[in-house]
Design an enzyme around this catalytic site. Structure first.
Site, PDB file in Angstrom:
ATOM      1  N   GLU A 113       0.534  -1.455  -0.087  1.00 40.65           N
ATOM      2  CA  GLU A 113       0.642  -0.080   0.277  1.00 40.65           C
ATOM      3  C   GLU A 113       0.545   1.201  -0.475  1.00 40.65           C
ATOM      4  O   GLU A 113       1.945   1.359   0.597  1.00 40.65           O
ATOM      5  CB  GLU A 113      -1.049  -0.085   1.161  1.00 40.65           C
ATOM      6  CG  GLU A 113      -1.881  -0.671   1.334  1.00 40.65           C
ATOM      7  CD  GLU A 113      -3.314  -0.853   2.217  1.00 40.65           C
ATOM      8  OE1 GLU A 113      -2.877  -0.117   2.745  1.00 40.65           O
ATOM      9  OE2 GLU A 113      -3.410  -2.199   2.255  1.00 40.65           O
ATOM     10  N   LYS A 137       3.549 -16.754  -1.563  1.00 37.65           N
ATOM     11  CA  LYS A 137       2.411 -15.774  -0.873  1.00 37.65           C
ATOM     12  C   LYS A 137       3.061 -15.458   1.016  1.00 37.65           C
ATOM     13  O   LYS A 137       3.715 -14.525   1.020  1.00 37.65           O
ATOM     14  CB  LYS A 137       1.728 -15.106  -1.843  1.00 37.65           C
ATOM     15  CG  LYS A 137       0.628 -14.106  -0.980  1.00 37.65           C
ATOM     16  CD  LYS A 137       1.209 -12.557  -1.306  1.00 37.65           C
ATOM     17  CE  LYS A 137       0.710 -12.139  -0.011  1.00 37.65           C
ATOM     18  NZ  LYS A 137       0.449 -10.679  -0.970  1.00 37.65           N
ATOM     19  N   TYR A 168      13.994  -1.437   9.016  1.00 37.66           N
ATOM     20  CA  TYR A 168      13.934   0.185  10.454  1.00 37.66           C
ATOM     21  C   TYR A 168      13.122  -0.452  11.101  1.00 37.66           C
ATOM     22  O   TYR A 168      12.024  -1.051  10.910  1.00 37.66           O
ATOM     23  CB  TYR A 168      12.818   1.320   8.746  1.00 37.66           C
ATOM     24  CG  TYR A 168      14.159   1.555   8.619  1.00 37.66           C
ATOM     25  CD1 TYR A 168      14.814   2.818   7.986  1.00 37.66           C
ATOM     26  CD2 TYR A 168      14.008   1.157   6.853  1.00 37.66           C
ATOM     27  CE1 TYR A 168      15.601   3.032   7.365  1.00 37.66           C
ATOM     28  CE2 TYR A 168      14.760   1.285   5.835  1.00 37.66           C
ATOM     29  CZ  TYR A 168      15.475   2.542   6.056  1.00 37.66           C
ATOM     30  OH  TYR A 168      16.522   2.752   5.140  1.00 37.66           O
ATOM     31  N   CYS A 191      -2.233  -7.229   6.315  1.00 38.08           N
ATOM     32  CA  CYS A 191      -1.146  -8.901   5.701  1.00 38.08           C
ATOM     33  C   CYS A 191      -0.309  -8.904   6.290  1.00 38.08           C
ATOM     34  O   CYS A 191      -0.224 -10.047   6.925  1.00 38.08           O
ATOM     35  CB  CYS A 191      -0.541  -8.253   4.520  1.00 38.08           C
ATOM     36  SG  CYS A 191      -1.911  -7.124   2.994  1.00 38.08           S
ATOM     37  N   LYS A 213      -2.245 -10.863   9.568  1.00 40.96           N
ATOM     38  CA  LYS A 213      -2.828 -11.959   9.052  1.00 40.96           C
ATOM     39  C   LYS A 213      -2.172 -13.451   8.862  1.00 40.96           C
ATOM     40  O   LYS A 213      -2.937 -14.387   8.980  1.00 40.96           O
ATOM     41  CB  LYS A 213      -4.554 -10.670   8.277  1.00 40.96           C
ATOM     42  CG  LYS A 213      -4.989 -12.182   7.345  1.00 40.96           C
ATOM     43  CD  LYS A 213      -6.056 -11.352   6.503  1.00 40.96           C
ATOM     44  CE  LYS A 213      -5.638 -10.784   5.436  1.00 40.96           C
ATOM     45  NZ  LYS A 213      -5.562 -11.716   4.630  1.00 40.96           N
TER      46      LYS A 213
HETATM   47  C1  UGA Z   1       2.693  -5.955   1.982  1.00 44.98           C
HETATM   48  C2  UGA Z   1       4.026  -6.191   1.902  1.00 44.98           C
HETATM   49  O1  UGA Z   1       4.871  -5.510   1.380  1.00 44.98           O
HETATM   50  C3  UGA Z   1       3.757  -6.725   0.327  1.00 44.98           C
HETATM   51  O2  UGA Z   1       4.467  -7.222  -0.749  1.00 44.98           O
HETATM   52  C4  UGA Z   1       2.338  -7.428  -0.413  1.00 44.98           C
HETATM   53  O3  UGA Z   1       1.950  -7.857  -0.879  1.00 44.98           O
HETATM   54  C5  UGA Z   1       1.459  -7.184   0.723  1.00 44.98           C
HETATM   55  O4  UGA Z   1       1.470  -6.915   2.716  1.00 44.98           O
HETATM   56  C6  UGA Z   1      -0.219  -7.526   0.867  1.00 44.98           C
HETATM   57  O5  UGA Z   1       0.525  -9.103   1.424  1.00 44.98           O
HETATM   58  O6  UGA Z   1      -0.834  -7.594   0.021  1.00 44.98           O
HETATM   59  P1  UGA Z   1       1.904  -3.920   2.860  1.00 44.98           P
HETATM   60  O7  UGA Z   1       1.546  -4.460   4.400  1.00 44.98           O
HETATM   61  O8  UGA Z   1       0.920  -3.004   2.042  1.00 44.98           O
HETATM   62  O9  UGA Z   1       2.657  -5.006   1.945  1.00 44.98           O
HETATM   63  O10 UGA Z   1       3.393  -2.768   3.894  1.00 44.98           O
HETATM   64  P2  UGA Z   1       4.380  -2.576   3.682  1.00 44.98           P
HETATM   65  O11 UGA Z   1       5.390  -1.515   3.631  1.00 44.98           O
HETATM   66  O12 UGA Z   1       5.322  -4.705   3.970  1.00 44.98           O
HETATM   67  O13 UGA Z   1       4.364  -2.382   5.040  1.00 44.98           O
HETATM   68  C7  UGA Z   1       4.075  -3.340   6.781  1.00 44.98           C
HETATM   69  C8  UGA Z   1       3.966  -3.009   8.001  1.00 44.98           C
HETATM   70  O14 UGA Z   1       5.781  -3.096   8.485  1.00 44.98           O
HETATM   71  C9  UGA Z   1       4.095  -1.374   8.185  1.00 44.98           C
HETATM   72  O15 UGA Z   1       3.890  -1.218   9.176  1.00 44.98           O
HETATM   73  C10 UGA Z   1       5.441  -1.564   8.004  1.00 44.98           C
HETATM   74  O16 UGA Z   1       5.538   0.191   8.397  1.00 44.98           O
HETATM   75  C11 UGA Z   1       5.975  -1.867   8.866  1.00 44.98           C
HETATM   76  N1  UGA Z   1       7.961  -1.645   8.044  1.00 44.98           N
HETATM   77  C12 UGA Z   1       7.592  -1.766   7.252  1.00 44.98           C
HETATM   78  C13 UGA Z   1       8.593  -1.445   9.303  1.00 44.98           C
HETATM   79  O17 UGA Z   1       8.129  -1.374  10.604  1.00 44.98           O
HETATM   80  N2  UGA Z   1      10.088  -1.275   9.165  1.00 44.98           N
HETATM   81  C14 UGA Z   1      10.520  -1.797   7.927  1.00 44.98           C
HETATM   82  O18 UGA Z   1      11.540  -1.717   8.219  1.00 44.98           O
HETATM   83  C15 UGA Z   1       9.343  -1.632   6.723  1.00 44.98           C
END
Ligand code: UGA
Length: 442
Positions: free
Chosen positions: A159, A213, A261, A270, A273
């Site tokens: 997202e 996935k 990070y 995602c 869940k």
């Molecule tokens: C995630 C995956 O990154 C996608 O590849 C996947 O398609 C999607 O789930 C899905 O299954 O639909 P999303 O949940 O939209 O995407 O966002 P992310 O960018 O992955 O972030 C998820 C969470 O991790 C956020 O709360 C973000 O702040 C956190 N995060 C991310 C961290 O705390 N540290 C990081 O270094 C990176």
């Protein structure tokens, strides 16, 4: 090609609008009449950068929104399933929408002929391909006028950057047992992988694709859970700084910089869940996973830990401002956002909370009048004891610390995304707290 997309959530809308932008004819179908009426007026129920522009550009040219599943499927070569798979109480994937869509497809397939493909883009437990195929075959009464094949093509969209993720994918996972269906899928995605088509298609069986996935999301969630655990460990040392450690570690090319990070805990629809769903499905398959439960527990602990950190520094009954509520920047999605747990814990301890988030519409539905929403980041901090950064929107990258000092009563800054330089923040006579940040040198 003619395509039906069933489900107009994040995945369905992005998939549909981008395929239509690539000159396919796309019917986006949803059973919710209001959603379809709104989409027909280009009113979106979700926020995703660049999505609205794509819809405005393509609507009624190659992109149609309808509740008429029958007509859409009859006119389509490919039917994408993009419905939600929410968690049941025990954490397992609830397949009620998937099953009901499969029934709907089967019903229409009774009256179809030629060749069609059913593609599942939703994140589903391994084995769903069998469930869906059985329902469609049973419902369509094995109509011999129609040949159809199943493909698992899980989405890999994050997202906030979903339009660019879809437009320039690093990989396209295709799980199918049919070479005929595979060729059609390759043709559909050809324009997306012109640079390196053979290497970017990742091909296997539906079972491979379904599990890949889930593994992908688990791997990313594990990295974050681990980095946050090390941040907690760093907090309990005599001076180890997590940001310095992160840099030392990430320059090892085997580890790399992404998803390393520290944060208040990952959120979103995602990671939480999918991991719980995987645990529960493994148990059904008589396998007890060892690591998976711990990842989720560690992440939930991080959310509590962040709130406790504020409480241990400030004590109860304070007035604080929170910057950022969504689970990540560039979305209005609040699902499993750390802000929910942190805010609730502070409210339980008598806090007065004012907030600013650039996209707070869904947060307003959750918190209602329990917290005070502001339209500007600096108005939210007036007379507060502390500012707490929870989501790293760009708007918060370079705040005016001098102005903040003037507006606030107190001098505490909690930077729970480690975005700011402690030395600079402290130079304005603030007390800086980050995630695992101790005695930083810079
Ligand atoms: C995630 C995956 O990154 C996608 O590849 C996947 O398609 C999607 O789930 C899905 O299954 O639909 P999303 O949940 O939209 O995407 O966002 P992310 O960018 O992955 O972030 C998820 C969470 O991790 C956020 O709360 C973000 O702040 C956190 N995060 C991310 C961290 O705390 N540290 C990081 O270094 C990176």
């Amino acid at each position: 090609m003619n395509i039906t997309i069933i489900g107009t959530g994040y995945v369905g809308l992005i998939t549909g609008s981008i395929f239509s932008d690539r000159s396919n004819t796309v019917y986006c179908v949803d059973s919710n009449q209001t959603i379809i009426e709104n989409l027909n007026q280009c009113k979106l129920h979700i926020y995703e950068p660049r999505l609205k522009e794509l819809i405005i550009k393509n609507k009624d040219k190659g992109l149609f929104f309808t509740t008429n599943l029958n007509k859409a499927i009859k006119n389509s070569d490919i039917v994408f399933m993009c419905v939600g798979t929410p968690s049941d109480e025990d954490g397992s994937f609830n397949l009620k929408y998937i099953k009901s869509v499969a029934e709907g497809i089967g019903e229409v397939f009774k009256e179809c002929n030629g060749f069609k493909i059913v593609v599942c883009k939703s994140t589903v437990p391994q084995g769903t391909h069998k469930v869906v195929s059985d329902i469609i075959n049973k419902k369509s009464k094995e109509n011999h006028q129609l040949e159809w094949e199943y493909v698992s093509n899980p989405e890999t969209l994050a997202e906030g950057s979903a339009v660019s993720n879809f437009s320039s994918p690093d990989r396209i996972i295709i799980g199918t047992n049919s070479s005929k269906a595979l060729e059609v899928m390759k043709q559909l995605y050809h324009s997306f992988v012109l640079k390196d088509s053979e290497n970017r298609f990742k091909i296997g069986s539906p079972a491979d694709a379904e599990l890949a996935k889930l593994y992908s999301n688990t791997a990313l969630a594990t990295r974050i859970a681990m980095v946050n655990e090390f941040a907690r460990i760093a907090d309990h040392t005599d001076g180890a700084d997590m940001d310095t450690i992160r840099r030392m570690l990430c320059s090892d090319s085997r580890i790399g910089y992404k998803f390393m990070y520290p944060s208040p805990g990952y959120g979103g629809s995602c990671f939480p869940k999918d991991i719980l769903g995987l645990v529960s499905q493994s148990k059904l398959n008589e396998y007890q996973p060892l690591l998976l439960n711990t990842i989720d527990k560690s992440n939930e602990l991080q959310k509590d830990y962040i709130a406790s950190k504020v409480l241990s520094v400030l004590g109860p009954g304070k007035k604080v401002a929170i910057w950022g509520l969504t689970f990540k920047p560039n979305t209005d999605d609040m699902r499993e956002s750390a802000s929910i747990k942190v805010i609730n814990k502070l409210l339980e301890n008598g806090y007065n909370i004012s907030v600013y988030d650039p996209k707070d519409n869904k947060a307003k539905e959750i918190f209602k009048d329990k917290i005070i929403f502001h339209n500007q980041k600096y108005s939210a901090i007036e007379n507060t004891d502390a500012v707490i950064l929870l989501t790293e929107w760009r708007q918060f990258d370079s705040p005016d610390f001098k102005l903040m000092k003037e507006k606030m009563n107190g001098n505490y800054i909690f930077d729970f995304r480690n975005r700011w330089l402690p030395k600079i923040v402290n130079s304005y006579n603030f007390n800086y707290y980050g995630v695992g940040r101790n005695y930083p040198l810079e």
